[in-house]
Design a protein around this motif. Sequence first.
Motif, mmCIF file in Angstrom:
data_model
loop_
_atom_site.group_PDB
_atom_site.id
_atom_site.type_symbol
_atom_site.label_atom_id
_atom_site.label_comp_id
_atom_site.label_asym_id
_atom_site.label_seq_id
_atom_site.Cartn_x
_atom_site.Cartn_y
_atom_site.Cartn_z
ATOM 1 N N ASP A 155 60.456 6.007 -24.786
ATOM 2 C CA ASP A 155 61.388 5.482 -25.802
ATOM 3 C C ASP A 155 62.194 4.568 -24.935
ATOM 4 O O ASP A 155 62.304 3.434 -25.416
ATOM 5 N N PRO A 183 56.722 2.127 -30.469
ATOM 6 C CA PRO A 183 56.208 3.211 -29.526
ATOM 7 C C PRO A 183 55.785 2.385 -28.169
ATOM 8 O O PRO A 183 55.434 1.148 -28.300
ATOM 9 N N SER A 184 55.767 3.223 -27.185
ATOM 10 C CA SER A 184 55.270 2.457 -25.960
ATOM 11 C C SER A 184 53.737 2.092 -25.735
ATOM 12 O O SER A 184 53.053 3.079 -26.194
#
Length: 171
Positions: free
Chosen positions: A30, A2-3
């Motif tokens: 993403d 995940p960012s």
Amino acid sequence: MPSPYPLIDHLPAVFAEDRFAQRFTAAFDDVLASLINPIDCIGAYVDPLLAPPGFVRWLAGWFGVLLDEQWPLRAQRAVVSEAVDLFRMRGTMAGLRRHLAVVVDGEVAITESGGTSVSTRPRPDPPTDVEHWVRVQVRPSHPGAVSEGALEAVIRAAKPVHVLHSLEVIA
């Protein structure tokens, strides 16, 4: 992954509650995560003790260090991490001893002719009446783990220029 910096958190609050805006920015998250995460870990990439193996060889280029592909990764990492100190001692017997200690996993014995030469003029030619030499004996912990050609290159690079050398690798 995940960012660590979701884009939705940087938009006005009106968009934070919109389901379409959440899905739309998640697609960018993403894509951007694969770029942002390595940048966040750049410290690990430039530390030769933590960097991925291919990156260690790239870091060696920063210091002008030539690595032998046959050296174990441990030795390659050690040479790159100590490159500055090794270059500082280059051309001295202490530098040769240290460089071989970093590269060779095993015993290293060095014998030298000793002595010094003195000149009253700057940058003289090496004396011709005195022979300077160094003999290196290497007994690696794992036979075949050390390339004789690589050791020759290390000795040539680390010893004083006018000093003759010989190398013996003992199995």
